[in-house]
Write a protein that holds these residues in place. Structure first.
Motif, mmCIF file in Angstrom:
data_model
loop_
_atom_site.group_PDB
_atom_site.id
_atom_site.type_symbol
_atom_site.label_atom_id
_atom_site.label_comp_id
_atom_site.label_asym_id
_atom_site.label_seq_id
_atom_site.Cartn_x
_atom_site.Cartn_y
_atom_site.Cartn_z
ATOM 1 N N ILE A 93 -2.061 41.670 42.705
ATOM 2 C CA ILE A 93 -2.396 40.981 41.461
ATOM 3 C C ILE A 93 -1.599 39.687 41.329
ATOM 4 O O ILE A 93 -2.138 38.635 40.973
ATOM 5 N N ARG A 94 -0.321 39.761 41.635
ATOM 6 C CA ARG A 94 0.566 38.607 41.470
ATOM 7 C C ARG A 94 0.159 37.434 42.358
ATOM 8 O O ARG A 94 0.389 36.276 42.014
ATOM 9 N N HIS A 95 -0.473 37.714 43.497
ATOM 10 C CA HIS A 95 -0.830 36.649 44.440
ATOM 11 C C HIS A 95 -2.320 36.320 44.418
ATOM 12 O O HIS A 95 -2.820 35.642 45.313
ATOM 13 N N SER A 96 -3.027 36.782 43.405
ATOM 14 C CA SER A 96 -4.456 36.504 43.292
ATOM 15 C C SER A 96 -4.703 35.220 42.510
ATOM 16 O O SER A 96 -3.932 34.853 41.626
ATOM 17 N N ASP A 97 -5.792 34.558 42.858
ATOM 18 C CA ASP A 97 -6.243 33.427 42.051
ATOM 19 C C ASP A 97 -7.009 33.927 40.832
ATOM 20 O O ASP A 97 -6.850 33.407 39.731
#
Length: 203
Positions: A93-97
């Motif tokens: 989630i933290r690295h999603s656009d």
């Protein structure tokens, strides 16, 4: 682009949506799938389909970070994460656009589960991640979503104008290793998926 389907509750349609979105994007983009769901639905459906996609299954945060670092900018990663909380899911989630949260608004358990998910998200550093609520599996006669919008309203989220109706074709084609784009008779479902993709691209 990294596009993640997420919710802390299972059975909300994450894998089904991810599969059809991947096929919609594949018409113009390079697409790879990241299957982190305990059931490995996309991994097995992809095998039934003859492996049209590369499907990654990172086992820990380090493997996920390595995958993301090796992915070139011309590839769209579609990540399907399980209906539970974990360090791996939080890292995704933290690295999603974009994070799509599918909710069938007349199912109380999904709305309540969304509140749990919202609490988890409040603990994450997600400055650049855009969160979208997608009304999914909507009855054909439902037109007014105002009361549902109030139930899931929050500063963190946008409610997508696109909505996915309850259509048997989403599940029957997937069960055969196909998508709604494999048949000319699925125009309404194809249109829904493409409208969703277009809206995400504009977001």
């Amino acid at each position: 682009m990294i596009l993640t389907l997420a919710h802390t509750k299972g059975g909300v349609g994450k894998s089904t949506l991810a599969w059809h979105i991947a096929h919609g994007l594949k018409q113009t983009d390079k697409v790879e799938i990241v299957d982190m769901d305990f059931n490995q639905t996309l991994y097995y459906i992809n095998r039934i389909a003859g492996s049209p996609f590369t499907v990654h299954q990172p086992r820990n945060v380090a493997e996920l970070y390595d995958l993301i670092s090796r992915t070139t900018h011309d590839v769209t990663l579609i990540m399907d994460i399980g209906g539970f909380d974990s360090d791996l899911n939080r890292a995704a989630i933290r690295h999603s656009d974009h994070v799509i949260i599918p909710i069938t608004p007349d199912r109380v358990t999904e709305v309540l589960g969304f509140r749990t998910f919202d609490a988890i998200l409040s603990e994450l550093d997600t400055i650049d991640t855009k969160f979208h609520i997608l009304f999914n599996n909507i009855h054909a006669s439902t037109r007014n979503f105002d009361k549902f919008k109030k139930a899931v309203k929050g500063e963190r989220f946008t409610i997508l104008k696109s909505a996915i109706r309850s259509r048997k074709i989403y599940y029957s084609t997937m069960g055969n290793g196909q998508s709604v784009f494999d048949s000319i008779g699925n125009v309404s479902a194809q249109t829904e998926i493409m409208e969703l993709i277009d809206e995400l691209r504009r977001a």
